[in-house]
Write a protein that holds these residues in place. Structure first.
Motif, PDB file in Angstrom:
ATOM      1  N   LEU A 199      33.211  37.301  35.408  1.00 24.40           N
ATOM      2  CA  LEU A 199      33.902  37.062  34.097  1.00 24.40           C
ATOM      3  C   LEU A 199      34.120  37.970  33.268  1.00 24.40           C
ATOM      4  O   LEU A 199      34.667  38.178  32.615  1.00 24.40           O
ATOM      5  CB  LEU A 199      33.844  35.023  32.996  1.00 24.40           C
ATOM      6  N   SER A 200      32.596  39.459  32.945  1.00 24.13           N
ATOM      7  CA  SER A 200      32.353  39.839  31.968  1.00 24.13           C
ATOM      8  C   SER A 200      33.422  40.910  32.503  1.00 24.13           C
ATOM      9  O   SER A 200      34.055  41.909  31.458  1.00 24.13           O
ATOM     10  CB  SER A 200      30.921  40.161  32.381  1.00 24.13           C
ATOM     11  N   ASP A 201      33.837  41.497  33.450  1.00 28.57           N
ATOM     12  CA  ASP A 201      34.743  42.299  34.146  1.00 28.57           C
ATOM     13  C   ASP A 201      36.148  42.195  34.015  1.00 28.57           C
ATOM     14  O   ASP A 201      36.639  42.900  33.294  1.00 28.57           O
ATOM     15  CB  ASP A 201      34.608  42.502  35.490  1.00 28.57           C
ATOM     16  N   LEU A 202      36.669  40.760  33.909  1.00 28.26           N
ATOM     17  CA  LEU A 202      37.599  40.929  33.651  1.00 28.26           C
ATOM     18  C   LEU A 202      37.635  40.613  31.809  1.00 28.26           C
ATOM     19  O   LEU A 202      38.961  40.872  31.217  1.00 28.26           O
ATOM     20  CB  LEU A 202      38.147  38.587  33.621  1.00 28.26           C
ATOM     21  N   ALA A 203      37.155  40.535  31.328  1.00 27.70           N
ATOM     22  CA  ALA A 203      36.703  40.492  29.136  1.00 27.70           C
ATOM     23  C   ALA A 203      37.025  42.401  29.181  1.00 27.70           C
ATOM     24  O   ALA A 203      37.732  42.685  28.216  1.00 27.70           O
ATOM     25  CB  ALA A 203      35.518  40.115  29.060  1.00 27.70           C
ATOM     26  N   GLU A 204      35.865  42.915  30.432  1.00 32.18           N
ATOM     27  CA  GLU A 204      35.780  44.478  30.061  1.00 32.18           C
ATOM     28  C   GLU A 204      37.896  44.663  30.326  1.00 32.18           C
ATOM     29  O   GLU A 204      38.214  45.664  29.844  1.00 32.18           O
ATOM     30  CB  GLU A 204      34.924  45.643  30.934  1.00 32.18           C
ATOM     31  N   ARG A 205      37.991  44.347  31.655  1.00 33.58           N
ATOM     32  CA  ARG A 205      39.331  45.116  31.855  1.00 33.58           C
ATOM     33  C   ARG A 205      41.113  44.629  31.043  1.00 33.58           C
ATOM     34  O   ARG A 205      41.839  45.276  30.882  1.00 33.58           O
ATOM     35  CB  ARG A 205      39.463  44.906  33.185  1.00 33.58           C
ATOM     36  N   SER A 206      40.696  43.975  30.197  1.00 36.00           N
ATOM     37  CA  SER A 206      41.917  43.099  29.678  1.00 36.00           C
ATOM     38  C   SER A 206      42.102  42.793  27.892  1.00 36.00           C
ATOM     39  O   SER A 206      42.637  42.689  27.606  1.00 36.00           O
ATOM     40  CB  SER A 206      41.953  41.126  30.250  1.00 36.00           C
ATOM     41  N   GLY A 207      40.459  42.521  27.332  1.00 36.92           N
ATOM     42  CA  GLY A 207      40.418  43.148  26.296  1.00 36.92           C
ATOM     43  C   GLY A 207      40.638  41.333  25.717  1.00 36.92           C
ATOM     44  O   GLY A 207      40.377  41.497  24.396  1.00 36.92           O
ATOM     45  N   LEU A 208      40.519  40.552  26.330  1.00 35.23           N
ATOM     46  CA  LEU A 208      40.262  39.093  26.142  1.00 35.23           C
ATOM     47  C   LEU A 208      38.917  38.348  25.668  1.00 35.23           C
ATOM     48  O   LEU A 208      38.281  38.861  26.437  1.00 35.23           O
ATOM     49  CB  LEU A 208      41.040  38.348  26.722  1.00 35.23           C
ATOM     50  N   LEU A 251      44.564  41.040  37.855  1.00 35.65           N
ATOM     51  CA  LEU A 251      43.200  41.685  37.745  1.00 35.65           C
ATOM     52  C   LEU A 251      42.267  41.290  38.541  1.00 35.65           C
ATOM     53  O   LEU A 251      41.482  42.566  39.567  1.00 35.65           O
ATOM     54  CB  LEU A 251      42.149  41.493  36.061  1.00 35.65           C
ATOM     55  N   MET A 252      42.690  40.186  38.730  1.00 29.62           N
ATOM     56  CA  MET A 252      41.116  39.335  40.485  1.00 29.62           C
ATOM     57  C   MET A 252      42.050  39.960  41.715  1.00 29.62           C
ATOM     58  O   MET A 252      41.223  40.715  41.979  1.00 29.62           O
ATOM     59  CB  MET A 252      41.219  38.104  39.817  1.00 29.62           C
ATOM     60  N   ALA A 253      43.334  40.490  41.395  1.00 26.64           N
ATOM     61  CA  ALA A 253      43.766  40.708  42.958  1.00 26.64           C
ATOM     62  C   ALA A 253      43.086  42.362  43.111  1.00 26.64           C
ATOM     63  O   ALA A 253      43.071  42.358  44.191  1.00 26.64           O
ATOM     64  CB  ALA A 253      45.517  40.182  42.892  1.00 26.64           C
ATOM     65  N   ARG A 279      28.509  32.621  40.827  1.00 23.01           N
ATOM     66  CA  ARG A 279      29.259  32.514  39.475  1.00 23.01           C
ATOM     67  C   ARG A 279      29.791  33.333  39.273  1.00 23.01           C
ATOM     68  O   ARG A 279      31.047  33.567  38.448  1.00 23.01           O
ATOM     69  CB  ARG A 279      27.610  32.812  39.076  1.00 23.01           C
ATOM     70  N   ARG A 280      30.771  34.219  40.398  1.00 20.70           N
ATOM     71  CA  ARG A 280      31.435  35.164  40.416  1.00 20.70           C
ATOM     72  C   ARG A 280      33.455  34.123  40.983  1.00 20.70           C
ATOM     73  O   ARG A 280      32.650  33.272  41.004  1.00 20.70           O
ATOM     74  CB  ARG A 280      31.795  36.313  41.213  1.00 20.70           C
ATOM     75  N   TYR A 281      33.925  34.741  40.433  1.00 21.29           N
ATOM     76  CA  TYR A 281      35.513  33.299  40.345  1.00 21.29           C
ATOM     77  C   TYR A 281      36.300  34.575  41.156  1.00 21.29           C
ATOM     78  O   TYR A 281      36.798  35.730  41.464  1.00 21.29           O
ATOM     79  CB  TYR A 281      36.165  33.275  38.810  1.00 21.29           C
ATOM     80  N   ALA A 282      37.117  34.127  41.872  1.00 19.16           N
ATOM     81  CA  ALA A 282      37.799  34.150  43.447  1.00 19.16           C
ATOM     82  C   ALA A 282      38.906  33.825  42.857  1.00 19.16           C
ATOM     83  O   ALA A 282      39.069  32.543  43.068  1.00 19.16           O
ATOM     84  CB  ALA A 282      37.013  33.673  45.026  1.00 19.16           C
ATOM     85  N   LEU A 283      40.128  33.762  43.571  1.00 15.67           N
ATOM     86  CA  LEU A 283      41.459  33.871  43.893  1.00 15.67           C
ATOM     87  C   LEU A 283      41.621  32.389  45.203  1.00 15.67           C
ATOM     88  O   LEU A 283      40.658  32.449  46.181  1.00 15.67           O
ATOM     89  CB  LEU A 283      42.539  34.830  44.864  1.00 15.67           C
ATOM     90  N   GLY A 284      42.222  31.140  44.405  1.00 10.39           N
ATOM     91  CA  GLY A 284      42.272  29.672  45.068  1.00 10.39           C
ATOM     92  C   GLY A 284      42.766  29.572  45.945  1.00 10.39           C
ATOM     93  O   GLY A 284      44.057  30.304  46.457  1.00 10.39           O
ATOM     94  N   PRO A 285      43.112  29.072  47.092  1.00  5.68           N
ATOM     95  CA  PRO A 285      43.917  28.591  48.416  1.00  5.68           C
ATOM     96  C   PRO A 285      45.837  28.337  47.540  1.00  5.68           C
ATOM     97  O   PRO A 285      45.986  28.246  48.640  1.00  5.68           O
ATOM     98  CB  PRO A 285      42.896  27.382  48.898  1.00  5.68           C
ATOM     99  N   ARG A 286      45.304  27.294  46.287  1.00  4.83           N
ATOM    100  CA  ARG A 286      46.670  26.900  46.489  1.00  4.83           C
ATOM    101  C   ARG A 286      47.386  28.680  46.370  1.00  4.83           C
ATOM    102  O   ARG A 286      48.486  28.411  46.412  1.00  4.83           O
ATOM    103  CB  ARG A 286      46.760  26.165  45.064  1.00  4.83           C
ATOM    104  N   LEU A 287      47.382  29.239  45.133  1.00  4.62           N
ATOM    105  CA  LEU A 287      47.699  30.561  45.988  1.00  4.62           C
ATOM    106  C   LEU A 287      48.673  31.372  47.319  1.00  4.62           C
ATOM    107  O   LEU A 287      49.585  31.956  47.638  1.00  4.62           O
ATOM    108  CB  LEU A 287      47.188  31.712  44.962  1.00  4.62           C
ATOM    109  N   ILE A 288      48.238  30.622  48.216  1.00  9.15           N
ATOM    110  CA  ILE A 288      48.683  31.061  49.476  1.00  9.15           C
ATOM    111  C   ILE A 288      49.892  30.925  49.670  1.00  9.15           C
ATOM    112  O   ILE A 288      51.297  31.183  49.950  1.00  9.15           O
ATOM    113  CB  ILE A 288      47.897  30.193  50.528  1.00  9.15           C
ATOM    114  N   ARG A 289      50.319  29.272  49.368  1.00 10.18           N
ATOM    115  CA  ARG A 289      51.801  28.813  49.555  1.00 10.18           C
ATOM    116  C   ARG A 289      52.777  29.648  48.772  1.00 10.18           C
ATOM    117  O   ARG A 289      54.177  30.488  48.981  1.00 10.18           O
ATOM    118  CB  ARG A 289      51.799  27.632  48.792  1.00 10.18           C
TER     119      ARG A 289
END
Length: 257
Positions: A36-45, A26-28, A69-79
């Protein structure tokens, strides 16, 4: 739109992993950064569940908190992405080689990443004048045949959201730069089963592309070359070959999943 957890009846450990990947996806889909509020709305969690998972991802380097205070994908995902791209390219290369052998033109495989296409493999044409696309190159999806082929497999509302994340800048005077015009183009692609880039990315270059059906991430294969040579390739001959190779590649990817 609330979708809810995908497999809520599974055990807690498996469910946690599944929820983690759902939030990363969902972040991607949101362009790599989301509240976080957007993630809650889209995932239903529940929000506490999301917060717990995201904090774990942040502590591990797979996500990061922005000053907003928004969240982004982190650098460790690049590998992971780089390794997966190399593996995908190695699986695709034999199919691309057959396509190049038959057509005499450069064959490519690319995947959709946000609003861009990323090239993961190429087998170059034997001609001295040929199209060369560096593996790892990123281009806007709306200006490429493979991008349009992949978007044609997506629901219209998802395409609209994708295009809203880019200004649809013109690469040439032929580039489609209007959302409604793109939807009309994608409707034609769905009917004919393939996409064409007729000088939309680079002047004097033509490209044919088909989507890889059922690929884990939106993917497609294409051939590209100088317009003068490409006009001598009949779609009645090459498109069925490309569709067969895309289907065979899809079968191999499913078998290795």
């Amino acid at each position: 739109m609330t979708t809810g957890p995908r497999r809520a009846n599974q055990g807690g450990g498996v469910q946690s992993v599944e929820r983690t990947f759902e939030l990363l996806e969902l972040m991607a889909d949101a362009g790599g950064e989301v509240a976080l509020s957007d993630l809650a709305e889209r995932s239903g969690l529940p929000l506490p569940t999301i917060h717990r998972i995201i904090r774990t991802l942040v502590n591990s380097g797979y996500a990061r908190q922005q000053p907003s205070r928004r969240y982004a994908l982190g650098p460790r995902l690049i590998r992971f992405g780089e390794t997966a791209s190399r593996a995908l390219g190695s699986w695709a290369r034999p199919y691309l080689a057959e396509l190049t052998e038959v057509t005499g033109e450069s064959a490519n495989m690319a995947v959709l990443d946000g609003a861009q296409i990323v090239y993961v493999a190429q087998v170059p044409s034997p001609h001295s004048m040929r199209m060369f696309t560096e593996v790892g190159r990123r281009v806007d999806a709306h200006a490429t045949a493979v991008g349009k082929a992949v978007m044609a497999t997506m629901p219209s509302d998802e395409v609209t959201q994708l295009l809203s994340r880019t200004a649809m800048h013109p690469q040439t005077e032929r580039t489609i730069t209007d959302v409604e015009a793109m939807h009309e183009e994608l409707s034609r692609i769905r009917k004919q089963g393939y996409a064409i880039d007729d000088g939309e990315q680079e002047v004097g270059v033509r490209c044919y592309a088909v989507a890889v059906p059922g690929a884990p991430a939106g993917a497609g294969i294409s051939i590209s070359g100088p317009e003068g040579r490409m006009t001598r390739i009949t779609t009645d001959e090459v498109i069925p070959l490309m569709q067969r190779l895309a289907k065979d590649l899809s079968t191999e990817l499913s078998a290795t999943a």
